[in-house]
Scaffold this active site. Structure first.
Site, mmCIF file in Angstrom:
data_model
loop_
_atom_site.group_PDB
_atom_site.id
_atom_site.type_symbol
_atom_site.label_atom_id
_atom_site.label_comp_id
_atom_site.label_asym_id
_atom_site.label_seq_id
_atom_site.Cartn_x
_atom_site.Cartn_y
_atom_site.Cartn_z
ATOM 1 N N GLU A 38 0.818 -1.221 0.000
ATOM 2 C CA GLU A 38 0.000 0.000 0.000
ATOM 3 C C GLU A 38 0.854 1.274 0.000
ATOM 4 O OE1 GLU A 38 -4.025 -0.850 2.287
ATOM 5 O OE2 GLU A 38 -2.337 -1.475 3.509
ATOM 6 N N ASP A 241 -12.178 -3.842 -3.073
ATOM 7 C CA ASP A 241 -13.233 -4.859 -3.017
ATOM 8 C C ASP A 241 -14.512 -4.187 -2.584
ATOM 9 O OD1 ASP A 241 -13.645 -5.301 0.128
ATOM 10 O OD2 ASP A 241 -11.520 -5.001 -0.252
#
Ligand code: ADE
Length: 275
Positions: A38, A241
């Protein structure tokens, strides 16, 4: 380019107030993510730009240097609210950061929020905090606050960097990753110590907090600590998601294949504007 490592260093730098007359010293920006993917190329970019001092503190590595012209302390919080709170607290106390920016992925909660979109938090809250009936659900006891505001100008600069990233690279990203052309959203991000991975769970969050755009596991903890210490913060999340039964697979693929591209592209534009 060189690197030094201070394992176990316990000596905090002087705080802005302690430095007093040293008005020329520029306090660094704290840049955080939960997981290495990330963070994108941020530590590599720091190494390419000059000396990096790595300080180990509370089992985390803090990389001190300059990225895209901006003095930064870059670190990984790991996952969850406690990890995030401990790490941002160290950034504030041991590294005297002027502000904090957190980057990473999140599950989409808002109906219009799709995988590959970006959410910049305007406000953040802990969806799993419930000391009722002693205190109202979601409210942080004794602080009397449920929703913490991100710093408005920092969030706007971050959103501008996201818009610029999407304008320049959105088409290629959509083609490369098979997603729709990404959009940038601004609004409520909710945090809790749970990975949300079922329709029942995400629908319960929608029912309780209809304006929530994204769910993750760190942002509101960072916002609370920053609020308590008067340090500006901003949080940006790319949607990996939609917090349903497909979330574990979608999250894992997105994290490894895509998250770093977003973080690198967004942070480069954001930091260049501050350098
Ligand atoms: N981060 C990314 N996806 C998430 C989800 N579905 N739940 C919590 N945190 C997340």
């Amino acid at each position: 380019m060189s690197e030094t490592k201070d394992a176990g260093t316990k000596q905090p730098v002087a705080s802005g107030a302690q430095r007093g007359s040293d008005a020329t010293a520029r306090r660094p920006l704290g840049v955080m993510a939960a997981l290495p993917d990330e963070l994108g190329d941020l530590v590599a970019a720091m190494r390419a730009e000059g000396e990096v001092r790595t300080v180990t503190h509370g089992q985390r590595d803090y990389h001190v240097g300059t990225v895209h012209g901006a003095p930064c302390v870059v670190t990984l919080a790991r996952v969850g609210k406690v990890a995030a709170a401990a790490t941002v607290s160290a950034l504030i106390h041991a590294f005297d950061v002027a502000a904090v920016v957190f980057t990473g992925v999140a599950g989409g909660v808002g109906r219009e929020v799709q995988i590959g979109d970006i959410v910049v938090a305007h406000t953040l809250m802990q969806h799993d905090l419930d000391a009722s009936p002693l205190f109202p659900r979601f409210e942080v006891p004794l602080l009397g606050i449920a929703r913490f505001a991100a710093d408005a100008s920092l969030a706007e600069a971050l959103a501008a960097a996201c818009e610029n990233f999407i304008a320049q690279e959105g088409g290629a990203l959509a083609e490369r990753f098979g997603t729709a052309r990404p959009r940038v959203h601004r609004g409520l991000v909710i945090s809790g110590d749970q990975f949300i991975a079922s329709s029942a769970a995400v629908n319960a969050l929608r029912a309780a907090l209809p304006d929530a755009l994204a769910v993750e596991m760190e942002g509101a903890a960072i916002a609370q600590v920053c609020y308590e210490y008067g340090v500006p913060c901003a949080i940006v999340r790319t949607i990996s998601d939609t917090a349903d039964v497909h979330a574990p697979a979608s999250f894992s693929t997105f994290l490894v294949e895509i998250a770093g591209t977003y973080s690198s592209g967004i942070l480069r534009r954001f930091l260049q504007g501050r350098g």
